[in-house]
Structures are given as structure tokens and as C-alpha cells.
Design a protein around this motif. Structure first.
Motif, PDB file in Angstrom:
ATOM      1  N   SER A   1      55.743  63.678  17.441  1.00 45.79           N
ATOM      2  CA  SER A   1      57.046  63.028  17.471  1.00 45.79           C
ATOM      3  C   SER A   1      58.013  63.962  18.181  1.00 45.79           C
ATOM      4  CB  SER A   1      57.522  62.683  16.066  1.00 45.79           C
ATOM      5  OG  SER A   1      57.798  63.857  15.352  1.00 45.79           O
ATOM      6  N   GLY A   2      59.145  63.408  18.588  1.00 47.92           N
ATOM      7  CA  GLY A   2      60.102  64.188  19.358  1.00 47.92           C
ATOM      8  C   GLY A   2      61.505  64.052  18.828  1.00 47.92           C
ATOM      9  N   SER A   3      62.393  64.897  19.347  1.00 44.69           N
ATOM     10  CA  SER A   3      63.773  64.851  18.904  1.00 44.69           C
ATOM     11  C   SER A   3      64.667  65.589  19.887  1.00 44.69           C
ATOM     12  CB  SER A   3      63.865  65.505  17.520  1.00 44.69           C
ATOM     13  OG  SER A   3      65.185  65.559  17.091  1.00 44.69           O
ATOM     14  N   ARG A   4      65.878  65.071  20.099  1.00 44.62           N
ATOM     15  CA  ARG A   4      66.834  65.812  20.903  1.00 44.62           C
ATOM     16  C   ARG A   4      67.563  66.751  19.957  1.00 44.62           C
ATOM     17  NH1 ARG A   4      68.077  65.895  25.784  1.00 44.62           N
ATOM     18  NH2 ARG A   4      66.843  64.068  26.317  1.00 44.62           N
ATOM     19  N   VAL A   5      67.496  68.036  20.228  1.00 45.56           N
ATOM     20  CA  VAL A   5      68.121  69.006  19.324  1.00 45.56           C
ATOM     21  C   VAL A   5      68.905  70.043  20.128  1.00 45.56           C
ATOM     22  CG1 VAL A   5      66.357  68.829  17.521  1.00 45.56           C
ATOM     23  CG2 VAL A   5      66.102  70.540  19.300  1.00 45.56           C
ATOM     24  N   ASN A   6      69.791  70.692  19.419  1.00 44.62           N
ATOM     25  CA  ASN A   6      70.536  71.787  20.002  1.00 44.62           C
ATOM     26  C   ASN A   6      69.926  73.077  19.481  1.00 44.62           C
ATOM     27  OD1 ASN A   6      72.768  73.853  20.041  1.00 44.62           O
ATOM     28  ND2 ASN A   6      73.685  72.157  21.193  1.00 44.62           N
ATOM     29  N   LEU A   7      69.290  73.838  20.382  1.00 46.66           N
ATOM     30  CA  LEU A   7      68.658  75.091  19.981  1.00 46.66           C
ATOM     31  C   LEU A   7      69.489  76.240  20.530  1.00 46.66           C
ATOM     32  CD1 LEU A   7      64.835  74.588  20.735  1.00 46.66           C
ATOM     33  CD2 LEU A   7      65.968  74.438  18.518  1.00 46.66           C
ATOM     34  N   ALA A   8      70.068  77.012  19.637  1.00 42.79           N
ATOM     35  CA  ALA A   8      70.887  78.159  20.051  1.00 42.79           C
ATOM     36  C   ALA A   8      71.935  77.735  21.074  1.00 42.79           C
ATOM     37  CB  ALA A   8      69.990  79.263  20.629  1.00 42.79           C
ATOM     38  N   GLY A   9      72.555  76.573  20.838  1.00 42.51           N
ATOM     39  CA  GLY A   9      73.626  76.118  21.722  1.00 42.51           C
ATOM     40  C   GLY A   9      73.135  75.411  22.973  1.00 42.51           C
ATOM     41  N   ILE A  10      71.827  75.243  23.088  1.00 44.42           N
ATOM     42  CA  ILE A  10      71.264  74.620  24.293  1.00 44.42           C
ATOM     43  C   ILE A  10      70.696  73.247  23.941  1.00 44.42           C
ATOM     44  CG2 ILE A  10      69.504  74.863  26.098  1.00 44.42           C
ATOM     45  CD1 ILE A  10      69.741  77.981  25.470  1.00 44.42           C
ATOM     46  N   ASP A  11      71.094  72.266  24.726  1.00 44.99           N
ATOM     47  CA  ASP A  11      70.633  70.900  24.502  1.00 44.99           C
ATOM     48  C   ASP A  11      69.195  70.769  25.012  1.00 44.99           C
ATOM     49  OD1 ASP A  11      70.684  68.099  24.056  1.00 44.99           O
ATOM     50  OD2 ASP A  11      71.121  67.799  26.195  1.00 44.99           O
ATOM     51  N   CYS A  12      68.284  70.489  24.086  1.00 41.94           N
ATOM     52  CA  CYS A  12      66.864  70.435  24.442  1.00 41.94           C
ATOM     53  C   CYS A  12      66.234  69.155  23.912  1.00 41.94           C
ATOM     54  CB  CYS A  12      66.095  71.593  23.785  1.00 41.94           C
ATOM     55  SG  CYS A  12      66.701  73.218  24.205  1.00 41.94           S
ATOM     56  N   TYR A  13      65.103  68.793  24.497  1.00 42.03           N
ATOM     57  CA  TYR A  13      64.287  67.755  23.878  1.00 42.03           C
ATOM     58  C   TYR A  13      62.991  68.416  23.443  1.00 42.03           C
ATOM     59  CZ  TYR A  13      62.221  63.417  22.561  1.00 42.03           C
ATOM     60  OH  TYR A  13      61.661  62.421  21.801  1.00 42.03           O
ATOM     61  N   ILE A  14      62.683  68.305  22.155  1.00 46.06           N
ATOM     62  CA  ILE A  14      61.474  68.966  21.671  1.00 46.06           C
ATOM     63  C   ILE A  14      60.484  67.937  21.124  1.00 46.06           C
ATOM     64  CG2 ILE A  14      62.762  71.082  21.127  1.00 46.06           C
ATOM     65  CD1 ILE A  14      62.521  70.443  18.186  1.00 46.06           C
ATOM     66  N   THR A  15      59.209  68.231  21.293  1.00 41.13           N
ATOM     67  CA  THR A  15      58.170  67.405  20.671  1.00 41.13           C
ATOM     68  C   THR A  15      57.296  68.329  19.835  1.00 41.13           C
ATOM     69  OG1 THR A  15      56.685  67.699  22.564  1.00 41.13           O
ATOM     70  CG2 THR A  15      58.069  65.724  22.559  1.00 41.13           C
ATOM     71  N   ARG A  16      56.790  67.785  18.744  1.00 44.08           N
ATOM     72  CA  ARG A  16      55.910  68.600  17.902  1.00 44.08           C
ATOM     73  C   ARG A  16      54.479  68.376  18.363  1.00 44.08           C
ATOM     74  NH1 ARG A  16      57.258  69.987  11.712  1.00 44.08           N
ATOM     75  NH2 ARG A  16      55.996  71.867  11.591  1.00 44.08           N
ATOM     76  N   SER A  17      54.081  69.118  19.357  1.00 36.40           N
ATOM     77  CA  SER A  17      52.754  68.949  19.946  1.00 36.40           C
ATOM     78  C   SER A  17      52.450  70.186  20.768  1.00 36.40           C
ATOM     79  CB  SER A  17      52.730  67.697  20.826  1.00 36.40           C
ATOM     80  OG  SER A  17      53.774  67.753  21.782  1.00 36.40           O
ATOM     81  N   GLY A  18      51.313  70.192  21.400  1.00 34.21           N
ATOM     82  CA  GLY A  18      50.938  71.360  22.200  1.00 34.21           C
ATOM     83  C   GLY A  18      49.506  71.295  22.654  1.00 34.21           C
ATOM     84  N   TYR A  19      49.002  72.454  23.052  1.00 38.34           N
ATOM     85  CA  TYR A  19      47.694  72.498  23.720  1.00 38.34           C
ATOM     86  C   TYR A  19      46.878  73.653  23.157  1.00 38.34           C
ATOM     87  CZ  TYR A  19      44.777  71.996  28.024  1.00 38.34           C
ATOM     88  OH  TYR A  19      43.782  71.782  28.945  1.00 38.34           O
ATOM     89  N   THR A  20      47.077  73.938  21.868  1.00 41.36           N
ATOM     90  CA  THR A  20      46.406  75.093  21.269  1.00 41.36           C
ATOM     91  C   THR A  20      45.621  74.727  20.013  1.00 41.36           C
ATOM     92  OG1 THR A  20      48.353  75.584  19.909  1.00 41.36           O
ATOM     93  CG2 THR A  20      48.212  76.696  22.055  1.00 41.36           C
ATOM     94  N   GLY A  21      45.853  73.523  19.483  1.00 45.63           N
ATOM     95  CA  GLY A  21      45.258  73.155  18.205  1.00 45.63           C
ATOM     96  C   GLY A  21      46.104  73.577  17.027  1.00 45.63           C
ATOM     97  N   GLU A  22      47.173  74.324  17.299  1.00 47.19           N
ATOM     98  CA  GLU A  22      48.062  74.778  16.224  1.00 47.19           C
ATOM     99  C   GLU A  22      49.243  73.830  16.084  1.00 47.19           C
ATOM    100  OE1 GLU A  22      47.574  77.450  14.208  1.00 47.19           O
ATOM    101  OE2 GLU A  22      45.653  77.682  15.232  1.00 47.19           O
ATOM    102  N   ASP A  23      49.932  73.960  14.960  1.00 48.51           N
ATOM    103  CA  ASP A  23      51.242  73.341  14.839  1.00 48.51           C
ATOM    104  C   ASP A  23      52.120  74.000  15.903  1.00 48.51           C
ATOM    105  OD1 ASP A  23      53.478  71.983  13.953  1.00 48.51           O
ATOM    106  OD2 ASP A  23      53.882  73.388  12.310  1.00 48.51           O
TER     107      ASP A  23
END
Lengths: 129, 375
Positions: free
Chosen positions: B175-197
Motif C-alpha cells: 500500500s502507499g501513502s503521500r507523506v511528509n518526511l523530514a519536511g519533504i513531500d514524498c510518496y511512499i509504498t510499503r514494498s521493495g525488492y529484498t523480501g524484508e519489510d
């Protein structure tokens, strides 16, 4: 980078040779070689009793990412191999000039040692690499 | 002239940071990328599984497709269910060709009713863009060419994201979400390419480096390069495009039937309607002639890409498409294609390494259990 011990001879393919003074020589790979290979996970050594020829492939060293050939810097009969490398190949990274040696040969042509580089020559080659 | 001359290579927004961290830079898919940092592939790999690794994946293609009815239009190219995909939900998908082969594998996230965010492979992105533009007439296709993409992967990733965006809602895997990380507008998804969270963070070019530095300021986060990314994904049993899958490989051969949504399969309510559907359905029914499998390798010698697989009669029955050493497994591992009759879990055959036959066994993937956060 660790400085290479003096008294060793080197091939341009990054193996070192230590003349043991009794007609035998010990062979391994340089600090520079282990550095650029990265984490060593497997070493394939020549078999005991086998004859190796200077400049020819005699084994393989594998890192997580890739396999690289090992070339015999001098010719001779293999009289010992480093059995430690079978279970702990990572000692090549930690101790390339000492406990991470590869194999030992009975030198067949001592004049071949003159074809190899001394520490200073090798270090300038490695620095340019 | 060397085609890989660094003058002709593109740089990601994090290049200066990589150089400052003393990364070993290599050409990859037209970009100058960090293959490893001084700590080395093995430590970066293990650190990611134990804490968190930060990967620069800005070379990948980030594409936004917008327009009324875009879900239905994309479904004509991709065998997944997009019409009913929720907003801020993500899916893995394949772009198929008319022969049922795989043009690319990608991640698709729905940003709104009529807007989707795609992340495609670096080596395929130019061709993908042309293909999408040629086939999605009337839709707005925006390539965020210099946008940064950072992958924060590993068990410590969640805590870091929570710390930087305390007000953000809990997110589940894919799933994804538009969030502000350390003052920076980002779009994040909870996924990846390692098998980890973990998370993939899309950030504007000018803020990518400050964000990466902020993430690296956490004690449990360390930079990790493409070398570790490759060994992590191999342990996770994930395909690398151009190696484990390509235009000559079908989803069925690649053991990726799971990536075709139920509604789009031969017995689904929205069956077919994507390139190569008939061929893929035929192959599902009759079985493929070859299959992608995981390989457990006996001994310590890694079996690399291109190694032939042979049966007891020394007949070639397959080929390795990815192989190496798994730092978490502390053993060599590989994946490859074998004739279907050899694809059962536990089947033993040989892999040829430097002229010698090494025993290998078909093993269930992932090799290392994945730890995605599903709530």
C-alpha cells in the motif's frame, strides 16, 4: 590499504609469491586483489601433485558477486594447499599475505621469479588500477 | 571509444552522496550506480536483514498515467485487475507481448480514480514509455525523469518512517501513502525488492539527497549498493528482468501465474483482453515445457548465470539465470529454468561449473522467508 610485506614477488594478475628459500614458494593474492574482489565466499585450489604453469589458470576465487581466475605466477608442482580456505574463505579478505595463502609449489624454474615484480613495482601498478 | 565512459552515463540525484560515502561506482542500465560501499556486499546484505539498508534506486522509471478510464485502458496491456484496485493500493504486474512473453515487470500504485503511478525497470524504461504512449492514446503519460527513488529495507525501516512521519497512518505491505518526511513531500509504498519489510520513497530531485542523509543519520540505517540488492532479491526468490524473465519467457514458464489477477485468467469474469492472453491460457491448460525453479546448491561453490543444468545421462535439461552466494543462507543459491519434468521440489540434477558437475536440488522459493508487514 594495508601495505604489502616486503620480500614478496608479484604477478600483474595480482598473485604474490614468497620464495621460501628451500626450493619451494608460497602463493596467494594481494591486498589489492582481495579489496577489489570483495567478500570471498569460495576458493577453488589446484590439486596436490598437479603441475602448474606460470601464467596459466590454476584456480578460482569467488566473491558474493563474481568469479575470478587465479593464475600461477610461477611453474611447479603443487605440494600443499591451504585447507583452511575450504571452510573459511573469508580469511583471504582478512589476511591475504598470511593465513589466507592459497597453495605452495616446488619451484620448477627459479629464473621465473625474476619475471615478477617487486613490492614497489607492484604497488605502483595496483595504485594505477 | 568506451561506451561505458562515465561521461555518457547518467547520474542519480544521490551521486555526490555515493562518492562521499566512498562507493564503488559501476555502469548499470546507463547510470553510474553504487555497487557497494566500503563495508562490502556481505555486510550490507546482512545489515539490511538485521536492521535497515538504504538503496538508491532512482535509476528506475517513475511514470504517472492520468486520464478518465485509465484503469480499463491499462488493463488492455497488463493482466491485472486495476478497475477495482483501491486508491493507494499497489500491485506487482507484468507487461506482456503478443507471444505471451514479458516486456517488463513493474509496480503499479493507484493514486486516484484516474491516476496510476508505475515503477518500471531502468533498462526497460525508454521502451516502456514508447510502448505506453503508443498504446494509451488520449492519456497523459508523465515520466518523472529526475525524481529520486530510495528504498529503505529491513526490520528497522518501520521505526524510521514512524519517527520521520509520526502522523502517518499505519500502512500494510503493498500500500502507499503521500507523506511528509523530514519536511519533504514524498510518496511512499510499503514494498521493495529484498523480501524484508520496507518502503520505497519517491522524492523530488532536489530533496532526494537531504532525505537520504536524514535516513542515514539513523544508527540502524546504512547505505547498501546494487550488489546487496541483487543477493537480497535472489534469496527472496524475486526475478531480475533481462535475466530470469524476458520477452521470450511467459509468466507461466516464469512461475508468475500468481501475478495474473484471478479476474483476468481464463476462467475469470474479465478473462483475457491483454497481449498474449490466448498463448498464456493455452500454456496454463497444457503446462509449460520449462519452468523457473529455485536451486539449492550442494557444497560451497557458487553456480552462476549461464551454467548448464544436466540430468544423470549428462543431457542438458536447463540453464541457470541467476546464481550467487546468499550471505543470509551462508550458502550458494541459484534460480533457473528446467524442463517441466525436472521442476518438482526436491528433484536432483547437476549444474556444470568449470567443467565439473555439482549436485543441485529444486528448492521452494523464497530461500529466506519473507517478512512483509501484512498487519
Amino acid at each position: 590499504m594495508k601495505k604489502a610485506p616486503s620480500g614478496l614477488k608479484y604477478a600483474a594478475s595480482h598473485e604474490w609469491v614468497r620464495d621460501e628459500g628451500d626450493g619451494t614458494a608460497t602463493i596467494g593474492i594481494s591486498e589489492h586483489a582481495q579489496e577489489s574482489l570483495g567478500d570471498v565466499v569460495y576458493v577453488e585450489l589446484p590439486q596436490l601433485g598437479m603441475s602448474v604453469v606460470a601464467g596459466e589458470e590454476t584456480g578460482v576465487v569467488e566473491s558474493v558477486k563474481a568469479a575470478s581466475d587465479i593464475y600461477a605466477p610461477i611453474s611447479g608442482e603443487v605440494i600443499a594447499v591451504n585447507a583452511l580456505l575450504e571452510d573459511e574463505p573469508e580469511i583471504v579478505n582478512g589476511s591475504p599475505y598470511d593465513s589466507g595463502w592459497f597453495f605452495r609449489v616446488k619451484i620448477s624454474d627459479p629464473t621465473e621469479l625474476h619475471n615478477l615484480m617487486d613490492t614497489e613495482e607492484y604497488e605502483s601498478l595496483a595504485a594505477a588500477d | 571509444m568506451n561506451q561505458n565512459n562515465s561521461n555518457t552515463l547518467k547520474a542519480t540525484p544521490l551521486k555526490d552522496l555515493h562518492l562521499q560515502l566512498d562507493a564503488r561506482m559501476v555502469p548499470f542500465a546507463g547510470y553510474e550506480m553504487p555497487v557497494q560501499y566500503p563495508s562490502g556486499v556481505k555486510k550490507e546484505h546482512l545489515h539490511t536483514r538485521q536492521h535497515a539498508g538504504l538503496f538508491d534506486v532512482s535509476h528506475m522509471g517513475q511514470i504517472i498515467i492520468t486520464g478518465k478510464g485509465v484503469a480499463k485502458a491499462l488493463e488492455t496491456l497488463i493482466p491485472v485487475e486495476l478497475e477495482s484496485l483501491g486508491v493507494n493500493k499497489q500491485t506487482y504486474a507484468l507487461l506482456t507481448n503478443d507471444h505471451g512473453g514479458i516486456l517488463d515487470d513493474l509496480m503499479i500504485t493507484r493514486w486516484s480514480e484516474d491516476c496510476f503511478f508505475l515503477v518500471v525497470n531502468a533498462g526497460c524504461k525508454d521502451r516502456d514509455l514508447k510502448y505506453l504512449r503508443d498504446n494509451l492514446d488520449g492519456f497523459n503519460i508523465d515520466h518523472m525523469e529526475n525524481q529520486g527513488l530510495l528504498a529503505l529495507q529491513g526490520p528497522a525501516a518501520e521505526q524510521v518512517i514512524k519517527d520521520l512521519a509520526p502522523e502517518s497512518q499505519e500502512m500494510l505491505f503493498m500500500s502507499g501513502s503521500r507523506v511528509n518526511l523530514a519536511g519533504i513531500d514524498c510518496y511512499i509504498t510499503r514494498s521493495g525488492y529484498t523480501g524484508e519489510d520496507g518502503f520505497e520513497i519517491s522524492a523530488p530531485p532536489e530533496f532526494s539527497e537531504p532525505l537520504a542523509r536524514k535516513l542515514l543519520s539513523y544508527e540502524r540505517v546504512r547505505a547498501a549498493g546494487l550488489g546487496a540488492r541483487d543477493s537480497l532479491r535472489l534469496e527472496a526468490g524475486l526475478c531480475l528482468y533481462g535475466h530470469d524473465i524476458d520477452a521470450q519467457t511467459t509468466p507461466i514458464q516464469a512461475s508468475l501465474l500468481w501475478s495474473i489477477s484471478k479476474s483476468r485468467r481464463s476462467d475469470g469474469e474479465k478473462s483475457g483482453g491483454f497481449p498474449g492472453a490466448e498463448i498464456i491460457f493455452q500454456e496454463t491448460m497444457h503446462g509449460p515445457t520449462r519452468k523457473r525453479v529455485g536451486l539449492k546448491v550442494e557444497g560451497r561453490a557458487p553456480v552462476r548465470e549461464g551454467a548448464e543444468l544436466v540430468n544423470k545421462k549428462n543431457e542438458v535439461i536447463g540453464i541457470v539465470t541467476s546464481g550467487g552466494f546468499g550471505p543470509t543462507l551462508d550458502a550458494p543459491l541459484a534460480m533457473g529454468y528446467v524442463k517441466t519434468e525436472y521442476s518438482k521440489i526436491g528433484t536432483e540434477f547437476g549444474a556444470i561449473v568449470r567443467g565439473k558437475v555439482h549436485p543441485v536440488f529444486v528448492q521452494k522459493m523464497p530461500f529466506v522467508p519473507n517478512r512483509y508487514y501484512r498487519g
